[in-house]
Design a protein around this motif. Structure first.
Motif, PDB file in Angstrom:
ATOM      1  N   ALA A 159       0.834  -1.197   0.000  1.00 63.12           N
ATOM      2  CA  ALA A 159       0.000   0.000   0.000  1.00 63.12           C
ATOM      3  C   ALA A 159       0.873   1.253   0.000  1.00 63.12           C
ATOM      4  CB  ALA A 159      -0.926   0.002   1.217  1.00 63.12           C
ATOM      5  N   GLU A 160       0.353   2.344  -0.573  1.00 62.26           N
ATOM      6  CA  GLU A 160       1.117   3.591  -0.632  1.00 62.26           C
ATOM      7  C   GLU A 160       1.398   4.119   0.775  1.00 62.26           C
ATOM      8  OE1 GLU A 160       0.804   8.031  -2.700  1.00 62.26           O
ATOM      9  OE2 GLU A 160      -0.592   6.429  -3.258  1.00 62.26           O
ATOM     10  N   ASP A 161       0.393   4.072   1.634  1.00 61.00           N
ATOM     11  CA  ASP A 161       0.566   4.453   3.042  1.00 61.00           C
ATOM     12  C   ASP A 161       0.441   3.187   3.895  1.00 61.00           C
ATOM     13  OD1 ASP A 161       0.780   7.211   2.446  1.00 61.00           O
ATOM     14  OD2 ASP A 161      -1.406   7.356   2.319  1.00 61.00           O
ATOM     15  N   GLY A 162       1.595   2.630   4.269  1.00 59.05           N
ATOM     16  CA  GLY A 162       1.587   1.366   4.999  1.00 59.05           C
ATOM     17  C   GLY A 162       0.874   1.460   6.343  1.00 59.05           C
ATOM     18  N   ALA A 163       0.067   0.451   6.640  1.00 52.79           N
ATOM     19  CA  ALA A 163      -0.648   0.413   7.928  1.00 52.79           C
ATOM     20  C   ALA A 163       0.330   0.058   9.047  1.00 52.79           C
ATOM     21  CB  ALA A 163      -1.779  -0.611   7.863  1.00 52.79           C
ATOM     22  N   THR A 164       0.010   0.487  10.273  1.00 54.28           N
ATOM     23  CA  THR A 164       0.848   0.160  11.440  1.00 54.28           C
ATOM     24  C   THR A 164       0.467  -1.210  11.994  1.00 54.28           C
ATOM     25  OG1 THR A 164      -0.674   1.174  13.015  1.00 54.28           O
ATOM     26  CG2 THR A 164       0.981   2.618  11.989  1.00 54.28           C
ATOM     27  N   LEU A 165       1.372  -1.755  12.794  1.00 51.01           N
ATOM     28  CA  LEU A 165       1.085  -3.045  13.434  1.00 51.01           C
ATOM     29  C   LEU A 165      -0.156  -2.944  14.323  1.00 51.01           C
ATOM     30  CD1 LEU A 165       4.727  -4.097  14.416  1.00 51.01           C
ATOM     31  CD2 LEU A 165       3.359  -4.997  12.523  1.00 51.01           C
ATOM     32  N   GLU A 166      -0.293  -1.806  15.031  1.00 57.06           N
ATOM     33  CA  GLU A 166      -1.437  -1.612  15.909  1.00 57.06           C
ATOM     34  C   GLU A 166      -2.743  -1.610  15.115  1.00 57.06           C
ATOM     35  OE1 GLU A 166       1.277   0.111  15.871  1.00 57.06           O
ATOM     36  OE2 GLU A 166       2.104   0.303  17.914  1.00 57.06           O
ATOM     37  N   GLU A 167      -2.763  -0.905  13.970  1.00 58.94           N
ATOM     38  CA  GLU A 167      -3.972  -0.822  13.151  1.00 58.94           C
ATOM     39  C   GLU A 167      -4.385  -2.196  12.643  1.00 58.94           C
ATOM     40  OE1 GLU A 167      -3.373   3.716  11.332  1.00 58.94           O
ATOM     41  OE2 GLU A 167      -2.617   1.945  10.236  1.00 58.94           O
ATOM     42  N   LEU A 168      -3.417  -2.975  12.160  1.00 58.55           N
ATOM     43  CA  LEU A 168      -3.736  -4.303  11.651  1.00 58.55           C
ATOM     44  C   LEU A 168      -4.157  -5.245  12.778  1.00 58.55           C
ATOM     45  CD1 LEU A 168      -0.985  -4.823   8.921  1.00 58.55           C
ATOM     46  CD2 LEU A 168      -3.448  -4.757   8.571  1.00 58.55           C
TER      47      LEU A 168
END
Length: 287
Positions: free
Chosen positions: A241-250
């Motif tokens: 993804a262009e803006d990588g998700a954080t570990l917390e979000e996932l």
């Protein structure tokens, strides 16, 4: 010298050709039009060569050989002879003048510069009249600014001021070959092209990179098929993804801890590396 002698001989022959009266001109035109009598057409053309030479002389200041201008004018003359309609009761010289001028002007536009200018009627009028109008305005009022002169010319010819400025710049300079020796270098073999520096890859490098990039995309798409649904979701969200998700979000989205997300991501990356290297050992450098 030979070309000069040939030009003089051609002019001498043209000037010695007899004029045609209206009746004789009409009879010759009818013979050509009705019976395709080439001798009649050639006689009309020969009698009007002085018109071609006179017209070509008006364009000698554009820097092209007079012989070439005359030759192109003669092409226009023959075209006029082929299209002339004697039943209209118009003198051939009146009709032919337009074709001769148009042929010479087209030749000048094609050969005056390696950069092709505009071919609309307004652009042609600007090209052939700019110098004359500029000189006329300057003589009429020596205090006119360049901007004012350009505005006057634009209004007279029905073009924009920007068109006048662009054409004026073109007529005020000449073409320069990129292979011409550069005066900015002491090296005798240096050419202007040598100083056109570009940071872009060479064409063969661009093609190679494009092909390699396409291959890598195919290999990556194949490698991604080795992941399960959860691994795929994490890799897409974290790596693709262009803006990588954080570990917390996932973690919140999947209902697991961020540490567990990190472990799944690490395992998925190992699967991808293994799949890519298996597809092509050279991918070890990228995996």
């Amino acid at each position: 010298m030979k070309n000069m002698s040939a030009d003089r001989r051609m002019i001498k022959i043209a000037m010695a050709a007899p004029y045609l009266d209206r009746e004789e001109e009409h009879d010759l035109a009818v013979r050509w039009k009705a019976h395709e009598d080439r001798s009649a057409r050639n006689k009309i053309a020969t009698a009007h060569m002085r018109l071609v030479i006179s017209m070509a002389g008006k364009f000698r200041n554009f820097g092209l050989p007079m012989s070439d201008l005359v030759q192109e004018g003669y092409v226009g003359l023959l075209e006029a002879a082929a299209r002339f309609e004697p039943e209209r009761e118009v003198r051939f010289s009146t009709y032919a003048s337009w074709w001769i001028r148009a042929s010479i002007q087209d030749f000048i536009l094609r050969n005056w510069s390696i950069v092709r200018g505009g071919t609309s009627s307004a652009q042609k009028a600007l090209f052939f009249n700019l110098r004359r109008l500029r000189a006329k305005l300057a003589r009429g009022d020596a205090h006119l600014t360049v901007r004012s002169i350009h505005q006057e010319i634009a209004a007279a010819l029905g073009v924009s001021v920007n068109d006048v400025q662009t054409m004026d710049a073109r007529l005020s300079s000449s073409d320069t070959s990129l292979q011409a020796p550069s005066i900015a270098s002491d090296a005798e073999s240096a050419e202007r092209m040598d100083f056109l520096i570009s940071d872009d890859p060479l064409p063969d490098e661009q093609v190679s990179n494009m092909i390699d990039g396409e291959r890598r995309r195919v290999w990556l798409a194949s490698a991604l098929t080795h992941l399960n649904e959860r691994e795929m979701k994490i890799i897409r969200a974290r790596r693709l993804a262009e803006d990588g998700a954080t570990l917390e979000e996932l973690g919140a989205d999947l209902g697991i801890s961020k540490e567990r997300v990190r472990q799944i991501e690490s395992r998925a990356m190992e699967k991808l590396r293994s799949a890519l290297v298996s597809a092509d050992p050279r991918m070890a450098a990228y995996a």
